[in-house]
Scaffold this motif. Sequence first.
Motif, mmCIF file in Angstrom:
data_model
loop_
_atom_site.group_PDB
_atom_site.id
_atom_site.type_symbol
_atom_site.label_atom_id
_atom_site.label_comp_id
_atom_site.label_asym_id
_atom_site.label_seq_id
_atom_site.Cartn_x
_atom_site.Cartn_y
_atom_site.Cartn_z
ATOM 1 N N ARG A 37 0.817 -1.211 0.000
ATOM 2 C CA ARG A 37 0.000 0.000 0.000
ATOM 3 C C ARG A 37 0.853 1.265 0.000
ATOM 4 O O ARG A 37 0.600 2.194 -0.777
ATOM 5 N N CYS A 38 1.868 1.307 0.851
ATOM 6 C CA CYS A 38 2.741 2.492 0.918
ATOM 7 C C CYS A 38 3.435 2.739 -0.413
ATOM 8 O O CYS A 38 3.499 3.877 -0.884
ATOM 9 N N SER A 39 3.915 1.673 -1.022
ATOM 10 C CA SER A 39 4.603 1.811 -2.311
ATOM 11 C C SER A 39 3.632 2.270 -3.394
ATOM 12 O O SER A 39 3.972 3.131 -4.214
ATOM 13 N N ALA A 40 2.444 1.711 -3.392
ATOM 14 C CA ALA A 40 1.450 2.089 -4.399
ATOM 15 C C ALA A 40 0.995 3.537 -4.211
ATOM 16 O O ALA A 40 0.819 4.270 -5.197
ATOM 17 N N VAL A 41 0.807 3.958 -2.965
ATOM 18 C CA VAL A 41 0.403 5.349 -2.693
ATOM 19 C C VAL A 41 1.502 6.314 -3.142
ATOM 20 O O VAL A 41 1.217 7.330 -3.775
ATOM 21 N N LEU A 42 2.750 5.991 -2.834
ATOM 22 C CA LEU A 42 3.850 6.847 -3.278
ATOM 23 C C LEU A 42 3.865 6.959 -4.794
ATOM 24 O O LEU A 42 3.962 8.067 -5.343
ATOM 25 N N LEU A 43 3.749 5.829 -5.477
ATOM 26 C CA LEU A 43 3.739 5.838 -6.944
ATOM 27 C C LEU A 43 2.573 6.667 -7.466
ATOM 28 O O LEU A 43 2.746 7.501 -8.369
ATOM 29 N N GLY A 44 1.403 6.466 -6.879
ATOM 30 C CA GLY A 44 0.227 7.222 -7.319
ATOM 31 C C GLY A 44 0.395 8.717 -7.129
ATOM 32 O O GLY A 44 0.064 9.513 -8.023
ATOM 33 N N ILE A 45 0.915 9.118 -5.979
ATOM 34 C CA ILE A 45 1.108 10.545 -5.713
ATOM 35 C C ILE A 45 2.133 11.143 -6.681
ATOM 36 O O ILE A 45 1.911 12.219 -7.244
ATOM 37 N N LEU A 46 3.250 10.448 -6.877
ATOM 38 C CA LEU A 46 4.282 10.963 -7.776
ATOM 39 C C LEU A 46 3.769 11.089 -9.210
ATOM 40 O O LEU A 46 4.015 12.098 -9.882
#
Length: 185
Positions: A37-46
Amino acid sequence: MGHRSAARHDAGHSHEEPPAEVTYDRRWAGDLRSAIRCSAVLLGILLLVDWGADSLTIVRGTLWTGLAILLFLVLYPARVTAGEGWLASRGLLRERRVRTDVLVSVRCLDGVSQRLRLRDAFGGRVEINPQVLLNNPDLWHRLNEDAHKSDACGSLTCGATALRQISKRIDRETASPVSKMSDLD
């Protein structure tokens, strides 16, 4: 055909005693989901910020994906399992195993994240987060029981104090919710 593999699996165990029970880290799956989840959220935000700034390109998208993958690799939780006489920690690439019935040393390592290093008489070494033992009383019980065997046979030359500290911490943290529920605080 299934009988052959079962026979091979049982060949390591005596017929007199059943194979020992294996204990797992119960929170590992949740920790893995959190890392994803953390990795996906970071990718989504970037990607969203880059897209909003109208600067998203294939190169930048690849860079952000690589950064998200790197974050996942850093956050990936080790899977800790234990059975009678052993404890293992499995990361992404390999598993480390230690014989807990012939421990030589147990050390608490402080730093950014606290670690517990276990070393056995055969050179096996495992580092785990003590929080895993706090979250999984069955794992702690298995390790503690085998560590007492190591101490009794004289192989544990360094670490009795570290084990007592962890034991006190576990007792304190497991007693706290019980006392709050019974209004003893």
